[in-house]
Design an enzyme around this catalytic site. Structure first.
Site, PDB file in Angstrom:
ATOM      1  N   ASN A 167      52.073 113.297  22.950  1.00  0.00           N
ATOM      2  CA  ASN A 167      52.206 111.840  22.869  1.00  0.00           C
ATOM      3  C   ASN A 167      51.518 111.226  24.077  1.00  0.00           C
ATOM      4  OD1 ASN A 167      52.969 109.190  22.699  1.00  0.00           O
ATOM      5  ND2 ASN A 167      55.171 109.550  22.997  1.00  0.00           N
ATOM      6  N   TRP A 168      50.336 110.683  23.827  1.00  0.00           N
ATOM      7  CA  TRP A 168      49.539 110.139  24.930  1.00  0.00           C
ATOM      8  C   TRP A 168      50.073 108.791  25.420  1.00  0.00           C
ATOM      9  CZ3 TRP A 168      43.746 111.069  23.047  1.00  0.00           C
ATOM     10  CH2 TRP A 168      43.549 112.435  22.889  1.00  0.00           C
ATOM     11  N   HIS A 227      60.776 106.110  18.859  1.00  0.00           N
ATOM     12  CA  HIS A 227      60.695 106.651  20.224  1.00  0.00           C
ATOM     13  C   HIS A 227      61.560 105.775  21.132  1.00  0.00           C
ATOM     14  CE1 HIS A 227      59.146 107.741  24.153  1.00  0.00           C
ATOM     15  NE2 HIS A 227      58.673 108.840  23.597  1.00  0.00           N
ATOM     16  N   GLU A 248      61.122 104.584  23.928  1.00  0.00           N
ATOM     17  CA  GLU A 248      60.423 103.448  24.551  1.00  0.00           C
ATOM     18  C   GLU A 248      60.309 102.287  23.568  1.00  0.00           C
ATOM     19  OE1 GLU A 248      57.036 105.688  25.986  1.00  0.00           O
ATOM     20  OE2 GLU A 248      58.381 106.707  27.386  1.00  0.00           O
ATOM     21  N   GLU A 256      64.968 113.745  22.343  1.00  0.00           N
ATOM     22  CA  GLU A 256      64.424 113.415  23.659  1.00  0.00           C
ATOM     23  C   GLU A 256      65.498 112.691  24.470  1.00  0.00           C
ATOM     24  OE1 GLU A 256      59.878 113.046  23.702  1.00  0.00           O
ATOM     25  OE2 GLU A 256      60.577 111.218  22.771  1.00  0.00           O
ATOM     26  N   GLY A 304      54.882 114.377  26.644  1.00  0.00           N
ATOM     27  CA  GLY A 304      54.297 113.122  27.097  1.00  0.00           C
ATOM     28  C   GLY A 304      53.266 113.365  28.181  1.00  0.00           C
ATOM     29  N   GLY A 305      53.661 113.140  29.430  1.00  0.00           N
ATOM     30  CA  GLY A 305      52.733 113.205  30.556  1.00  0.00           C
ATOM     31  C   GLY A 305      51.870 114.457  30.589  1.00  0.00           C
TER      32      GLY A 305
HETATM   33  P1  13P Z   1      57.331 113.097  29.231  1.00  0.00           P
HETATM   34  O1  13P Z   1      56.889 114.452  28.736  1.00  0.00           O
HETATM   35  O2  13P Z   1      56.268 112.398  30.033  1.00  0.00           O
HETATM   36  O3  13P Z   1      58.653 113.152  29.887  1.00  0.00           O
HETATM   37  O4  13P Z   1      57.500 112.186  27.925  1.00  0.00           O
HETATM   38  C1  13P Z   1      58.273 112.648  26.882  1.00  0.00           C
HETATM   39  C2  13P Z   1      58.087 111.747  25.729  1.00  0.00           C
HETATM   40  O5  13P Z   1      58.543 110.633  25.722  1.00  0.00           O
HETATM   41  C3  13P Z   1      57.297 112.261  24.593  1.00  0.00           C
HETATM   42  O6  13P Z   1      57.412 111.437  23.488  1.00  0.00           O
END
Ligand code: 13P
Length: 267
Positions: free
Chosen positions: A13-14, A101, A103, A173, A240-241
């Site tokens: 997930n960029w 998600h 966010e 998550e 993510g990161g």
């Molecule tokens: P990180 O791997 O940056 O913690 O992000 C996780 C995420 O939200 C993937 O959808």
């Protein structure tokens, strides 16, 4: 639980990164790090920003690496400035889309009903929705982890039939582990996954639920991937990161393939 026969799934997930021509560059770098194509024994999906989906599709064509969106609207078209409809993603070659998600839940006000509508829109467009669930730190501290996961899974999958369930993925998550460098322990991940799968069983029936892949997300990196991916009930990772760094992401993909190359012992 019976040994898992679910094909591991690793998604990158960029988020709001690499949305221009640099998106195709990253896709090409990931491919190079993977040796030119998706390895056997694992499904690999890139989730670029909408503006980079078409160029990334060109970059990965014929390599076995797959494509998805980070979100879709519930409507198939309309006056929704800035939103992306599920059929648009499908038309560009996406096979997956994240729904709910954390966010989006937090920053865009998507509640359980809005997330459920997006799951349905994704299915209607022929996409595989990835229903994202997970508790905040406050909810964990209040002992509400199980209740939150169960509620989010139940709401997101309410009324789905077996055919729809067969196209569903879930991502657990924990919100407190996202982008914080603070990862759930493998035991915490397994616990969350168990809760999610129980909720799936209650809603969809045990047979349909057993086919749904449940991914772990939250600060997955090349150093912790093997331990998390080996945890019982973990069918893959939503990264993510660490997905923005080609070699590291490729290492996570390879870890997923390697973990399942030995007979699984967990459900
Ligand atoms: P990180 O791997 O940056 O913690 O992000 C996780 C995420 O939200 C993937 O959808």
């Amino acid at each position: 639980m019976a040994p898992s026969s679910r094909l591991p799934l690793v998604m990158g997930n960029w988020k709001m990164h690499r949305g221009g021509p640099d998106g195709a560059d990253l896709a090409r770098a990931v491919l190079a790090a993977l040796g030119g194509r998706a390895p056997a024994g694992v499904e690999v999906v890139l989730l670029p920003p909408p503006t980079a989906i078409a160029p990334v599709a060109d970059a990965i064509r014929g390599t076995g690496v797959r494509l998805g969106g980070q979100s879709c609207h519930a409507a198939e078209k309309g006056a929704f400035t800035g939103e992306t409809a599920a059929p648009f993603l499908a038309a560009l070659g996406c096979g997956f889309v994240l729904c709910g998600h954390s966010e989006r839940r937090r920053l865009s006000g998507e509640d359980d009903a809005a997330v459920a509508a997006r799951v349905r829109a994704a299915l209607a467009a022929g996409l595989r929705p990835v229903l994202c669930v997970g508790e905040t730190l406050e909810e964990r501290d209040a002992g509400a982890t199980e209740a939150v996961i169960s509620r989010q899974v139940a709401a997101g999958t309410a009324g789905l039939d077996a055919a729809a369930a067969a196209r569903l993925e879930v991502a657990y998550e924990p919100v407190w582990a996202i982008g914080t460098g603070r990862t759930a322990t493998p035991a915490q991940a397994s616990e969350g996954h168990g809760t999610a799968r129980e909720a799936l069983s209650r809603g969809l029936g045990a047979a349909a639920a057993s086919a749904v892949r449940v991914l772990y997300g939250g600060s997955v990196n090349p150093g912790n991937a093997e331990a998390l991916l080996s945890a019982p009930g973990v069918d893959g990772a939503l990264v993510g990161g660490a997905s923005l760094e080609a070699a590291g992401f490729a290492a996570i993909v390879k870890a997923a393939a390697a973990v399942r190359a030995v007979p699984a012992t967990g459900g």
